[in-house]
Design an enzyme around this catalytic site. Sequence first.
Site, mmCIF file in Angstrom:
data_model
loop_
_atom_site.group_PDB
_atom_site.id
_atom_site.type_symbol
_atom_site.label_atom_id
_atom_site.label_comp_id
_atom_site.label_asym_id
_atom_site.label_seq_id
_atom_site.Cartn_x
_atom_site.Cartn_y
_atom_site.Cartn_z
ATOM 1 N N LYS A 175 -15.259 2.779 -15.380
ATOM 2 C CA LYS A 175 -15.236 4.139 -14.821
ATOM 3 C C LYS A 175 -13.821 4.686 -14.980
ATOM 4 C CE LYS A 175 -14.088 6.320 -11.188
ATOM 5 N NZ LYS A 175 -13.662 7.594 -11.749
ATOM 6 N N GLU A 250 -4.466 -3.821 -9.501
ATOM 7 C CA GLU A 250 -3.134 -3.427 -9.994
ATOM 8 C C GLU A 250 -2.827 -2.107 -9.320
ATOM 9 O OE1 GLU A 250 -1.356 -5.231 -12.006
ATOM 10 O OE2 GLU A 250 -2.776 -6.527 -13.030
ATOM 11 N N GLU A 385 5.591 6.056 -3.095
ATOM 12 C CA GLU A 385 5.428 6.282 -4.533
ATOM 13 C C GLU A 385 5.186 7.779 -4.770
ATOM 14 O OE1 GLU A 385 1.759 4.894 -6.415
ATOM 15 O OE2 GLU A 385 2.999 4.019 -7.992
HETATM 16 P P1 NAP Z 1 -6.526 6.501 -7.575
HETATM 17 O O1 NAP Z 1 -6.663 7.798 -6.888
HETATM 18 O O2 NAP Z 1 -6.424 5.281 -6.784
HETATM 19 O O3 NAP Z 1 -7.742 6.416 -8.599
HETATM 20 C C1 NAP Z 1 -7.901 5.347 -9.483
HETATM 21 C C2 NAP Z 1 -9.350 5.242 -9.915
HETATM 22 O O4 NAP Z 1 -10.156 4.909 -8.783
HETATM 23 C C3 NAP Z 1 -9.923 6.559 -10.455
HETATM 24 O O5 NAP Z 1 -10.823 6.266 -11.494
HETATM 25 C C4 NAP Z 1 -10.649 7.100 -9.232
HETATM 26 O O6 NAP Z 1 -11.694 8.019 -9.548
HETATM 27 C C5 NAP Z 1 -11.228 5.825 -8.658
HETATM 28 N N1 NAP Z 1 -11.618 5.929 -7.250
HETATM 29 C C6 NAP Z 1 -11.169 6.798 -6.306
HETATM 30 N N2 NAP Z 1 -11.786 6.565 -5.130
HETATM 31 C C7 NAP Z 1 -12.639 5.532 -5.314
HETATM 32 C C8 NAP Z 1 -13.553 4.835 -4.476
HETATM 33 N N3 NAP Z 1 -13.709 5.147 -3.183
HETATM 34 N N4 NAP Z 1 -14.279 3.826 -5.014
HETATM 35 C C9 NAP Z 1 -14.128 3.475 -6.311
HETATM 36 N N5 NAP Z 1 -13.285 4.118 -7.158
HETATM 37 C C10 NAP Z 1 -12.541 5.124 -6.667
HETATM 38 O O7 NAP Z 1 -5.232 6.456 -8.515
HETATM 39 P P2 NAP Z 1 -4.757 7.563 -9.549
HETATM 40 O O8 NAP Z 1 -4.188 8.704 -8.758
HETATM 41 O O9 NAP Z 1 -5.794 7.823 -10.574
HETATM 42 O O10 NAP Z 1 -3.597 6.756 -10.316
HETATM 43 C C11 NAP Z 1 -2.316 6.656 -9.844
HETATM 44 C C12 NAP Z 1 -2.102 5.348 -9.100
HETATM 45 O O11 NAP Z 1 -2.407 4.243 -9.939
HETATM 46 C C13 NAP Z 1 -0.678 5.135 -8.696
HETATM 47 O O12 NAP Z 1 -0.625 4.642 -7.392
HETATM 48 C C14 NAP Z 1 -0.166 4.097 -9.665
HETATM 49 O O13 NAP Z 1 0.900 3.351 -9.214
HETATM 50 C C15 NAP Z 1 -1.365 3.282 -9.890
HETATM 51 N N6 NAP Z 1 -1.270 2.554 -11.144
HETATM 52 C C16 NAP Z 1 -1.056 1.216 -11.111
HETATM 53 C C17 NAP Z 1 -0.932 0.500 -12.276
HETATM 54 C C18 NAP Z 1 -0.674 -0.981 -12.250
HETATM 55 O O14 NAP Z 1 -0.885 -1.610 -13.250
HETATM 56 N N7 NAP Z 1 -0.268 -1.549 -11.159
HETATM 57 C C19 NAP Z 1 -1.060 1.142 -13.511
HETATM 58 C C20 NAP Z 1 -1.284 2.499 -13.515
HETATM 59 C C21 NAP Z 1 -1.400 3.192 -12.318
HETATM 60 P P3 NAP Z 1 -11.398 9.613 -9.567
HETATM 61 O O15 NAP Z 1 -10.547 9.853 -10.742
HETATM 62 O O16 NAP Z 1 -12.739 10.231 -9.673
HETATM 63 O O17 NAP Z 1 -10.685 9.920 -8.267
#
Ligand code: NAP
Length: 516
Positions: A175, A250, A385
């Site tokens: 997804k 992650e 962050e």
């Molecule tokens: P996010 O809001 O946590 O979303 C990540 C993914 O999860 C998206 O596909 C999102 O879908 C989905 N999601 C949201 N709510 C969910 C739920 N209740 N159940 C299942 N899936 C759900 O993060 P983001 O804003 O896209 O990305 C930024 C974050 O990712 C930052 O915190 C960054 O540090 C972290 N990140 C970490 C790494 C690592 O390797 N550690 C790498 C890259 C990014 P939707 O798009 O539909 O909301």
Amino acid sequence: MADRYQLVIGGQLADAASGETFDSIDPSTGKAFATVGKGGAEDARRAAEAARKAFDQGPWPKMKGRERAAALLKVADLVKQNAGALAELEAKDAGHTIRMAKGADIGMVVSTFRVFAEIAAKENDEEPLARNPGSMNYVRYEGVCVGITPWNFPIQMAAWKIAPAIAAGNTVVIKPATYTPLTTLEIGRLCLEAGIPEGVVNVVAGSGAAVGEELVGSPLVDKVAFTGSTEVGRRIMELASSNIKKCTLELGGKSASVVLDDVDLDYAVDGAMWGVFFHNGQVCSAGTRLLVQRPIVDEFLAELTKRTEGIRVGPALDPASDEGPIESKTQLETVERYVGIGRDEGADVLTGGERAVVEGHEGGFYYRPTILGNVKSSMRVAQEEIFGPVLVVIPFEDEADAVAMANDSIYGLAGGVWSSDNGRAVKVAEQIRTGTVWINDYHMINPRYPFGGYKQSGIGREHGEMGFNEYRQVKHIHVDLGGPSRARHPWWDLTVPKREQPSAPGAETPGPKAPG
Ligand code: NAP
Ligand code: MG
């Protein structure tokens, strides 16, 4: 490439069951440029069922590692052949500068598929353990996976989730983030083109609330690999607990780049800039806290500010742009809000601190690379962050002070140490509680080496043998070589006379043995 994108479910390109679509936005212009099937819970269920069937009944898990490796190499070749179009699509959908999309994203996708092909090819599906006199022992590996990815590195994250999962013989449902689904759907399509059997790779675009929750809670799924925010990571663990799914996470970061006073200043200034401003700081491992040893802080900061002002912010598809747009309007507003918080906390904006105006692209989401000085470790801008082009700079006195400040964080993903003395740098690196530390470099993520976080930056590791093993279920098979002719099991009372061996199979079933 098409401007209409479908889901990939059970070996077919498919519209969403509801027939609904949503628009994908180009952050360089702020305008919609493609429509995408809007998956919902029903599509998630269909995909999970297809993946389950492909795992339970399909050929993929039964193939030899080297046969799966050949299919992964085919995917890598197809990505290479389509590199130009895929890079352009990533630039439009996710705001990656075309230089970065061509130079970093595609290369990483190709090498991720290749490295996991290599690991799959040499891996034994059955590894014999040391032989005992009375038994032979094996470890066997087996395992349906879900991958959920964020919007910052869509095509790379798709590869990070698909390649190790399928290399190890699993099937997957991916997804992608709602802001950036397109290149992941394309990778799913290329997996079909490469001949990977139906149901092995499925991609369902749609919201986290509908598709994500359904997949993570599904009893058909064995493992979830999630990359995203710590907040959603917590929810993933909660949902995964429904059937005790294995989950690797992650999550976020607030990594420190530590500059020691013996450093080559010219080199380290460039390195610190690369550490934080690569892809506008929308990088989980970005070095967003710059800790500089007090004697050199003024000189370092003066040079850093000067060079940062030279960064060209522009449309992603313009090869002259050093930085593209922020990925979404919401994220742009988050960045603005945090700079406001920093100002209110007493930080000085040394450069940036406002939107960038890009002529001809007034609807795009641009922000100027920003440096905040006069920051203390306890401030929100030093602890939370921001996920944007915002660097906070804090001076330190000695190594112990630097280590304490680097560790003053709920996160523990990555970090850097800059010094002319490798021994001194390694000593500092060893005390920083994060999954990765780069010395005199930054962002050197390699699919051969483990990547992941300590503390609230995650659980488990991606990449390399360690990442591969996260996708394998371990089973120990013990084969008793003694058979019925040997002495009775010593656990039982030996006063009972030994009975005759049954003449026909099934005439009488021997009871279970007590656990060792
Ligand atoms: P996010 O809001 O946590 O979303 C990540 C993914 O999860 C998206 O596909 C999102 O879908 C989905 N999601 C949201 N709510 C969910 C739920 N209740 N159940 C299942 N899936 C759900 O993060 P983001 O804003 O896209 O990305 C930024 C974050 O990712 C930052 O915190 C960054 O540090 C972290 N990140 C970490 C790494 C690592 O390797 N550690 C790498 C890259 C990014 P939707 O798009 O539909 O909301
Ligand atoms: Mg988009």
